[in-house]
Motif scaffolding. Structure first.
Motif, PDB file in Angstrom:
ATOM      1  N   LEU A  26       0.820  -1.210   0.000  1.00 23.02           N
ATOM      2  CA  LEU A  26       0.000   0.000   0.000  1.00 23.02           C
ATOM      3  C   LEU A  26       0.856   1.263   0.000  1.00 23.02           C
ATOM      4  O   LEU A  26       0.488   2.283  -0.591  1.00 23.02           O
ATOM      5  N   GLU A  27       2.014   1.198   0.643  1.00 25.30           N
ATOM      6  CA  GLU A  27       2.891   2.366   0.733  1.00 25.30           C
ATOM      7  C   GLU A  27       3.406   2.841  -0.622  1.00 25.30           C
ATOM      8  O   GLU A  27       3.806   3.992  -0.756  1.00 25.30           O
ATOM      9  N   THR A  28       3.392   1.977  -1.633  1.00 18.44           N
ATOM     10  CA  THR A  28       3.863   2.366  -2.971  1.00 18.44           C
ATOM     11  C   THR A  28       2.741   2.303  -4.008  1.00 18.44           C
ATOM     12  O   THR A  28       3.002   2.319  -5.211  1.00 18.44           O
ATOM     13  N   ALA A  29       1.498   2.255  -3.557  1.00 17.18           N
ATOM     14  CA  ALA A  29       0.357   2.141  -4.470  1.00 17.18           C
ATOM     15  C   ALA A  29      -0.059   3.500  -5.029  1.00 17.18           C
ATOM     16  O   ALA A  29      -0.001   4.513  -4.336  1.00 17.18           O
ATOM     17  N   ASP A  30      -0.493   3.485  -6.286  1.00 17.88           N
ATOM     18  CA  ASP A  30      -1.084   4.676  -6.904  1.00 17.88           C
ATOM     19  C   ASP A  30      -2.596   4.691  -6.683  1.00 17.88           C
ATOM     20  O   ASP A  30      -3.232   5.734  -6.808  1.00 17.88           O
ATOM     21  N   GLY A  31      -3.160   3.539  -6.395  1.00 17.70           N
ATOM     22  CA  GLY A  31      -4.586   3.415  -6.155  1.00 17.70           C
ATOM     23  C   GLY A  31      -4.890   2.101  -5.465  1.00 17.70           C
ATOM     24  O   GLY A  31      -4.052   1.185  -5.449  1.00 17.70           O
ATOM     25  N   ILE A  32      -6.090   2.020  -4.885  1.00 15.36           N
ATOM     26  CA  ILE A  32      -6.518   0.820  -4.164  1.00 15.36           C
ATOM     27  C   ILE A  32      -7.945   0.506  -4.586  1.00 15.36           C
ATOM     28  O   ILE A  32      -8.794   1.407  -4.619  1.00 15.36           O
ATOM     29  N   ILE A  33      -8.211  -0.766  -4.893  1.00 13.16           N
ATOM     30  CA  ILE A  33      -9.560  -1.220  -5.217  1.00 13.16           C
ATOM     31  C   ILE A  33      -9.949  -2.304  -4.217  1.00 13.16           C
ATOM     32  O   ILE A  33      -9.200  -3.255  -3.994  1.00 13.16           O
ATOM     33  N   HIS A  34     -11.151  -2.146  -3.649  1.00 10.58           N
ATOM     34  CA  HIS A  34     -11.680  -3.126  -2.689  1.00 10.58           C
ATOM     35  C   HIS A  34     -12.874  -3.829  -3.344  1.00 10.58           C
ATOM     36  O   HIS A  34     -13.790  -3.171  -3.824  1.00 10.58           O
ATOM     37  N   THR A  35     -12.871  -5.164  -3.325  1.00  8.94           N
ATOM     38  CA  THR A  35     -13.906  -5.949  -3.994  1.00  8.94           C
ATOM     39  C   THR A  35     -15.136  -6.229  -3.125  1.00  8.94           C
ATOM     40  O   THR A  35     -15.983  -7.028  -3.500  1.00  8.94           O
ATOM     41  N   GLY A  36     -15.258  -5.553  -1.996  1.00 10.36           N
ATOM     42  CA  GLY A  36     -16.450  -5.685  -1.157  1.00 10.36           C
ATOM     43  C   GLY A  36     -16.266  -6.527   0.080  1.00 10.36           C
ATOM     44  O   GLY A  36     -15.273  -7.228   0.238  1.00 10.36           O
ATOM     45  N   ASP A  37     -17.244  -6.452   0.971  1.00  9.88           N
ATOM     46  CA  ASP A  37     -17.193  -7.011   2.321  1.00  9.88           C
ATOM     47  C   ASP A  37     -16.099  -6.324   3.141  1.00  9.88           C
ATOM     48  O   ASP A  37     -15.233  -6.952   3.729  1.00  9.88           O
ATOM     49  N   LEU A  44     -12.062   1.710   5.070  1.00  8.07           N
ATOM     50  CA  LEU A  44     -11.921   2.741   4.049  1.00  8.07           C
ATOM     51  C   LEU A  44     -10.997   3.856   4.525  1.00  8.07           C
ATOM     52  O   LEU A  44     -10.076   4.261   3.808  1.00  8.07           O
ATOM     53  N   HIS A  45     -11.232   4.355   5.723  1.00  8.61           N
ATOM     54  CA  HIS A  45     -10.419   5.454   6.250  1.00  8.61           C
ATOM     55  C   HIS A  45      -8.948   5.050   6.394  1.00  8.61           C
ATOM     56  O   HIS A  45      -8.050   5.847   6.100  1.00  8.61           O
ATOM     57  N   GLU A  46      -8.714   3.839   6.827  1.00  8.79           N
ATOM     58  CA  GLU A  46      -7.327   3.347   6.952  1.00  8.79           C
ATOM     59  C   GLU A  46      -6.658   3.254   5.583  1.00  8.79           C
ATOM     60  O   GLU A  46      -5.520   3.680   5.409  1.00  8.79           O
ATOM     61  N   LEU A  47      -7.358   2.714   4.596  1.00  6.87           N
ATOM     62  CA  LEU A  47      -6.783   2.580   3.250  1.00  6.87           C
ATOM     63  C   LEU A  47      -6.504   3.934   2.613  1.00  6.87           C
ATOM     64  O   LEU A  47      -5.511   4.103   1.899  1.00  6.87           O
ATOM     65  N   LYS A  48      -7.363   4.921   2.868  1.00  8.00           N
ATOM     66  CA  LYS A  48      -7.193   6.264   2.286  1.00  8.00           C
ATOM     67  C   LYS A  48      -5.898   6.934   2.728  1.00  8.00           C
ATOM     68  O   LYS A  48      -5.458   7.894   2.100  1.00  8.00           O
ATOM     69  N   ARG A  49      -5.307   6.468   3.794  1.00  7.70           N
ATOM     70  CA  ARG A  49      -4.020   7.024   4.243  1.00  7.70           C
ATOM     71  C   ARG A  49      -2.923   6.767   3.205  1.00  7.70           C
ATOM     72  O   ARG A  49      -1.906   7.466   3.189  1.00  7.70           O
ATOM     73  N   PHE A  50      -3.107   5.744   2.364  1.00  6.34           N
ATOM     74  CA  PHE A  50      -2.056   5.331   1.442  1.00  6.34           C
ATOM     75  C   PHE A  50      -2.245   5.831   0.015  1.00  6.34           C
ATOM     76  O   PHE A  50      -1.274   6.183  -0.648  1.00  6.34           O
ATOM     77  N   ALA A  51      -3.475   5.803  -0.500  1.00  9.55           N
ATOM     78  CA  ALA A  51      -3.732   6.154  -1.908  1.00  9.55           C
ATOM     79  C   ALA A  51      -5.237   6.309  -2.096  1.00  9.55           C
ATOM     80  O   ALA A  51      -6.022   5.904  -1.219  1.00  9.55           O
ATOM     81  N   PRO A  52      -5.657   6.864  -3.228  1.00  8.73           N
ATOM     82  CA  PRO A  52      -7.093   6.926  -3.507  1.00  8.73           C
ATOM     83  C   PRO A  52      -7.711   5.521  -3.505  1.00  8.73           C
ATOM     84  O   PRO A  52      -7.095   4.562  -3.988  1.00  8.73           O
ATOM     85  N   VAL A  53      -8.925   5.423  -2.964  1.00 12.22           N
ATOM     86  CA  VAL A  53      -9.599   4.132  -2.790  1.00 12.22           C
ATOM     87  C   VAL A  53     -10.954   4.160  -3.498  1.00 12.22           C
ATOM     88  O   VAL A  53     -11.677   5.143  -3.430  1.00 12.22           O
ATOM     89  N   ASP A  54     -11.284   3.053  -4.155  1.00 11.57           N
ATOM     90  CA  ASP A  54     -12.624   2.878  -4.711  1.00 11.57           C
ATOM     91  C   ASP A  54     -12.984   1.405  -4.553  1.00 11.57           C
ATOM     92  O   ASP A  54     -12.127   0.584  -4.208  1.00 11.57           O
TER      93      ASP A  54
END
Length: 166
Positions: A26-37, A44-54
């Protein structure tokens, strides 16, 4: 472009924090995609610390997560068409349900979750990819998530496997 793909985190029930192996990517990610659940907005808030999340919502997600994310999504990354769905439902296997959702559109990649089973196969010219789960491996030998890297009109897609979530 480097996109980290994860899903079925089921936090905080299955983990109190994101696993260190996932955080390293995550520290070197340009983006993050979560497949649900996701289970809670804290993920979401934790992931947003690293890169844009959808992402999309899954069958175990709360109404507040369902309001933020749709059931299906479509993206274009460096010319690569990527479609996303959780994959829950009745009949067929999870990969076939995901394929049926987007078959008419013919994306390059379909990302899905739900089963917690890592999956990477080509069907009818479309790459189907389930990252597995970084926190709830169920009956799988290891925890997992995925990495999508794009450049120009090409891409690579792979799983990252690890044995401990702490």
């Amino acid at each position: 472009m480097k996109i980290v793909i994860l899903g079925d985190t089921h936090m905080p029930r299955m983990a109190k924090a994101l696993p260190p192996r996932l955080i390293a990517e995550l520290e070197t990610a340009d983006g993050i995609i979560h497949t649900g659940d996701w289970q809670t907005l804290e993920v979401l808030h934790e992931l947003k610390r690293f890169a844009p999340v959808d992402g999309v919502y899954g069958n175990a997600d709360s109404p507040e997560i369902r309001e933020l994310f749709g059931r299906e999504k479509r993206f274009i990354f460096d010319g690569i068409a990527v479609s996303l769905v959780h994959g829950d439902g009745k009949g067929k296997t999870t990969p076939l349900r995901a394929l049926e959702t987007f078959r008419e559109e013919q994306p390059d990649i379909i990302l899905f979750g739900h089963s917690h089973i890592p999956y990477h196969e080509r069907h009818d010219g479309i790459v189907l990819f389930n990252p597995g789960s970084p926190t709830d491996k169920r009956r799988q030998p290891e925890f997992s998530f995925g990495i999508l890297e794009t450049a120009g009109t090409g891409f690579s897609l792979r799983h990252i496997f690890y044995s401990s979530k702490v």
